[in-house]
Write an enzyme that holds these catalytic residues in place. Sequence first.
Site, PDB file in Angstrom:
ATOM      1  N   HIS A 200      38.992  28.286 -16.856  1.00  0.00           N
ATOM      2  CA  HIS A 200      39.547  28.836 -18.254  1.00  0.00           C
ATOM      3  C   HIS A 200      40.597  29.436 -18.211  1.00  0.00           C
ATOM      4  O   HIS A 200      41.814  29.491 -18.912  1.00  0.00           O
ATOM      5  CB  HIS A 200      38.262  29.691 -18.887  1.00  0.00           C
ATOM      6  CG  HIS A 200      37.441  28.823 -19.291  1.00  0.00           C
ATOM      7  ND1 HIS A 200      36.415  27.900 -18.920  1.00  0.00           N
ATOM      8  CD2 HIS A 200      36.758  28.994 -21.042  1.00  0.00           C
ATOM      9  CE1 HIS A 200      35.519  27.298 -20.003  1.00  0.00           C
ATOM     10  NE2 HIS A 200      35.825  27.741 -21.013  1.00  0.00           N
ATOM     11  N   HIS A 252      32.444  33.963 -13.657  1.00  0.00           N
ATOM     12  CA  HIS A 252      33.368  33.994 -12.761  1.00  0.00           C
ATOM     13  C   HIS A 252      33.506  35.636 -12.270  1.00  0.00           C
ATOM     14  O   HIS A 252      33.323  36.515 -13.039  1.00  0.00           O
ATOM     15  CB  HIS A 252      34.778  33.764 -13.299  1.00  0.00           C
ATOM     16  CG  HIS A 252      34.781  32.292 -13.526  1.00  0.00           C
ATOM     17  ND1 HIS A 252      34.790  30.957 -12.500  1.00  0.00           N
ATOM     18  CD2 HIS A 252      34.904  31.586 -14.552  1.00  0.00           C
ATOM     19  CE1 HIS A 252      34.882  29.893 -12.987  1.00  0.00           C
ATOM     20  NE2 HIS A 252      34.914  30.283 -14.356  1.00  0.00           N
TER      21      HIS A 252
END
Length: 312
Positions: A200, A252
Amino acid sequence: MQSYKYDKAIVPESKNGGSPALNNNPRKGGSKRVLLICLDLFCLFMAALPFLIIETSTIKPYRRGFYCNDESIKYPLKVSETINDAVLCAVGIVIAILAIITGEFYRIYYLKEKSRSTTQNPYVAALYKQVGCFLFGCAISQSFTDIAKVSIGRLRPHFLSVCDPDFSQINCSEGYIQNYRCRGEDSKVQEARKSFFSGHASFSMFTMLYLVLYLQARFTWRGARLLRPLLQFTLLMMAFYTGLSRVSDYKHHPSDVLAGFAQGALVACCIVFFVSDLFKTKTSLSLPAPAIRREILSPVDIIDRNNHHNMV
């Protein structure tokens, strides 16, 4: 009285009696254009090939162990995402392509800039080049990301929640645990091993930074000095928010997001400055060679000039 003669450069005639520019074979030019387009599509496919192989095959990421006291992988699994994959791709690609369509239309039809392409429609040629460069960069960025994910196999912050290992069979006193079995769903476990680096973050940074640089090159209106910086700031903040949301969603680690930002920015700069022609200097049209002036002397002038040299 002196007279002058001007010699003009004459274009060599072709076998048909006309200039080469007027005797080009349209079929030959069209076939060459089709060949170049096929070559571009082949390069685009090869750039996206690692991404396509990894996403559509059963390639598993590197199996990494863990420490029982590692707090960074003990976060809960959040079912919903702040920005899911569909929204990320739709917003990133649609905004970029719409901006390129508008920018090239303004450049070709309003600023009356010419294209070097032999295509009859200069707008189509300009759009083909800019959209092609953008998609080529997207393919490279995503291929880099997926290669890193499966090669490194870093565990996501919610790994233990997804893996659900049987700690009764694990001796945590050994330190680094490599022999363990996950009781969770295998597809989710494999996805939980793809933390580094953030896809992303890399994709959002590439698309938004590419647009920032595109606006810098194409947005030449000086009516409002702060409009372009405001648009560029908005695009960068969208990219930053996308990356930071991955930390809040426990998808993440912060270092994964920073690495994704760096990779996306690097690919965007390389594509803009080394592949596209956004910041290349514009070359002016070549002018014909100046006429050559030759001095023709009359016989009397020649005799006078020779007498002058003999006296010297």
